[in-house]
Design a protein around this motif. Sequence first.
Motif, PDB file in Angstrom:
ATOM      1  N   ASP A 141       0.920  -1.090  -0.065  1.00  0.00           N
ATOM      2  CA  ASP A 141       0.047  -0.185  -0.023  1.00  0.00           C
ATOM      3  C   ASP A 141       0.923   1.178  -0.097  1.00  0.00           C
ATOM      4  O   ASP A 141       0.605   2.202  -0.591  1.00  0.00           O
ATOM      5  CB  ASP A 141      -0.988  -0.088   1.287  1.00  0.00           C
ATOM      6  N   ARG A 142       1.836   1.173   0.718  1.00  0.00           N
ATOM      7  CA  ARG A 142       2.925   2.487   0.821  1.00  0.00           C
ATOM      8  C   ARG A 142       3.596   2.559  -0.552  1.00  0.00           C
ATOM      9  O   ARG A 142       3.928   3.773  -1.024  1.00  0.00           O
ATOM     10  CB  ARG A 142       3.851   2.179   2.030  1.00  0.00           C
ATOM     11  N   LEU A 180       1.728   4.408  -3.326  1.00  0.00           N
ATOM     12  CA  LEU A 180       1.750   5.858  -3.296  1.00  0.00           C
ATOM     13  C   LEU A 180       2.643   6.449  -4.122  1.00  0.00           C
ATOM     14  O   LEU A 180       2.501   7.329  -4.950  1.00  0.00           O
ATOM     15  CB  LEU A 180       2.268   6.197  -1.856  1.00  0.00           C
ATOM     16  N   PHE A 181       3.851   5.583  -4.537  1.00  0.00           N
ATOM     17  CA  PHE A 181       4.941   6.289  -5.438  1.00  0.00           C
ATOM     18  C   PHE A 181       4.763   5.761  -6.647  1.00  0.00           C
ATOM     19  O   PHE A 181       5.382   6.018  -7.624  1.00  0.00           O
ATOM     20  CB  PHE A 181       6.340   5.993  -4.596  1.00  0.00           C
ATOM     21  N   GLU A 199       0.879   6.941  -9.980  1.00  0.00           N
ATOM     22  CA  GLU A 199       0.968   7.774 -11.275  1.00  0.00           C
ATOM     23  C   GLU A 199       1.635   7.271 -12.390  1.00  0.00           C
ATOM     24  O   GLU A 199       2.069   7.780 -13.389  1.00  0.00           O
ATOM     25  CB  GLU A 199       1.204   9.199 -10.973  1.00  0.00           C
ATOM     26  N   MET A 221       8.558  12.083  -8.188  1.00  0.00           N
ATOM     27  CA  MET A 221       8.213  12.375  -6.967  1.00  0.00           C
ATOM     28  C   MET A 221       9.053  12.079  -5.912  1.00  0.00           C
ATOM     29  O   MET A 221       9.108  12.604  -4.913  1.00  0.00           O
ATOM     30  CB  MET A 221       6.792  11.702  -6.945  1.00  0.00           C
ATOM     31  N   SER A 237      10.704   8.200  -4.053  1.00  0.00           N
ATOM     32  CA  SER A 237      11.033   6.899  -3.940  1.00  0.00           C
ATOM     33  C   SER A 237      10.705   6.252  -2.339  1.00  0.00           C
ATOM     34  O   SER A 237      10.828   6.831  -1.473  1.00  0.00           O
ATOM     35  CB  SER A 237      12.258   6.360  -4.508  1.00  0.00           C
ATOM     36  N   ILE A 238      10.474   5.000  -2.409  1.00  0.00           N
ATOM     37  CA  ILE A 238      10.280   4.207  -1.210  1.00  0.00           C
ATOM     38  C   ILE A 238      10.844   2.681  -1.297  1.00  0.00           C
ATOM     39  O   ILE A 238      11.059   2.552  -2.281  1.00  0.00           O
ATOM     40  CB  ILE A 238       8.813   4.250  -0.744  1.00  0.00           C
TER      41      ILE A 238
END
Lengths: 371, 371
Positions: free
Chosen positions: B268-269, B272-273, B276, B300, B302-303
Amino acid sequence: MEFIIAQSIFSKGLSDVSKAVSSRTLLPILSGIKIVAEEDGITLIGSNSDIIIERTISVTDEKVEIHKTGSMVVSAKYLTDLVKKLPEQIHVKADNNQIHIQAGTISTKLSGIDAEEYPSIPIIVGDSIHISAEELKDAVKTTGFAATKNETRPVLTGVNLTFAENSFTSVATDSQRLAFKRSDIQSSGEGSFVVPKSSIDELAKLIKHYSGMVEIQSAEGYIHFKTDEISLYSRLIAGHYPDTSALIPNEVKTTLVLCKETLIKGIDRACLFAGEWKNNNVVLSINEQKLSISSGSSEMGSIEELQEIKAIEGESDLKISVDGHFLLDSLKTINDAEIKVKFSGSMKPIVIESAREESTYLHLISPVRSY
Amino acid sequence: MEFIIAQSIFSKGLSDVSKAVSSRTLLPILSGIKIVAEEDGITLIGSNSDIIIERTISVTDEKVEIHKTGSMVVSAKYLTDLVKKLPEQIHVKADNNQIHIQAGTISTKLSGIDAEEYPSIPIIVGDSIHISAEELKDAVKTTGFAATKNETRPVLTGVNLTFAENSFTSVATDSQRLAFKRSDIQSSGEGSFVVPKSSIDELAKLIKHYSGMVEIQSAEGYIHFKTDEISLYSRLIAGHYPDTSALIPNEVKTTLVLCKETLIKGIDRACLFAGEWKNNNVVLSINEQKLSISSGSSEMGSIEELQEIKAIEGESDLKISVDGHFLLDSLKTINDAEIKVKFSGSMKPIVIESAREESTYLHLISPVRSY
């Protein structure tokens, strides 16, 4: 900039200030949240051209620990969504137009913008007015619904707050209905302001669980509402707010005392049959010492119901058509179990007040022609 | 037609059958609900061209009292909204293309249409299949999400239910992912049906709190699901459902046992990245004996996060990109706390199964190219 902060505090703060942030902004930097870390705590700022929300998180709360002061602007949407989904302890560090956010084994990087480019906040000095948050929230709730959404008379899209030496009044009207509330307060300052309905609603949401005092200051077309943790700056609506006191009928023909909940249910049912019809016409009349509520269209069908009248004063000959949704909007903001409805004739506005003597609010709804 | 009925029962029944009613129908009579009063109870019917819902309220429930048999079709929207807002006891009486509904001091009239004009319900005779409601609901939940919304291959918009002598299988796929569930049942009948996803979802909602047996019959392109109180008829999707068994990789390189909740939070996290970005790409790999979940876009940020692996079997060299939303859709339908994820190479689908031995479901997700 570098700090450690509890996830719940950071997430709540970001979500509060992001309410002022619109993704459809002409200034890209306004789609971000400005984060400022100073020795004494963190400040979060979100804004658009009409409203600025500022949230401070003090180091004395022991929920934040500043390692290095500084500031940065980061995408409101990404940052708010991300922090919402992170576990408890968050380590934030800014460098080279990037913000590093670490929580446990989770490492993220988000692009940032230099905070110097963020528009400055209006500087408001001068007399302060102090009012209890409860009083302010109650006034917004009991009057705000009557403001218009129609932009042709901008001044009517706002709520008129007036502070005098010992009183506070709140008024809103869309010229078909009017809501008025007056309370006694002790205040040092005076002033009359037309605050956009959207700003005052946002304020009410931000201070929903706060019951202390709110400080109000105004200058240069802005009004500033302030508590310990939250500041909201709103643009004021320019223009002269109309004097509405002359609209209240002074000759009352009939006064009814009614149970608010029962009336809401009856009007709600009647609206079902009036909904697709002109003006949501609902007809109120007295029939065999009961209140008759009726509506109908030749196509769909009709409804009529009779409700108990708790007390009646004046003439019992009464018939009037009103917009049922206007009546519901009004009744739903009222806390009292019993209300007074005053009638002055079929072409005069009806007045809704508390059945209690010390009542300080008044709602007025113009009738609609029913033919 | 004349009967007295408890408001809660009538309201629930109307709301159940109105789910089949669309206000945008070519046949005006289908925007109504057909009410039939017979000696033994009331039947309510709502339908559109794809689905028919029938609800019976028996006189033995003592919640309904028939005074006069008959039938009428009444606007679903108005009737459902009205009955929802009425107090406890409701008196219904039909005459002259009108229905009179009385509750306490509330009298309403609604226009009706002669029930003779309402389309007839398909007559389905033949072998019955019996399955427990729990089994059926579980199969719908664990497989339905994988059906496609894309109408270019209509057969893939449905869920394929197959009943054999001792087994029941449910399959859905949008050709990028596949969900499969098999259970052992005792059944007299056999058959394989492609039921529209929307119909099977509606059925699951209608029998949400029901735990008895469901009877299934099929004929003339329709399938009929039946409990004591509710009947749902759905049009079947014509066409041959593809054989999907060959899609399941038979050579597994790495099997991981993971905690489902932790994995959901991580994906889920990462989404977010990836949101799009093309295909919601999320990269799974093994890094220092942990599962690394990462995503990012140059714009944007990164994670990357590392999660514990509960157990590993096979090679520890692994890197694959998958659509994060597909993975979430799959994980969210799973009841198990621990799951197995099987990898067969970076260009082969990943397989998600329960970590329990007796597991009967299998989800398959194709990788996406990451460049």
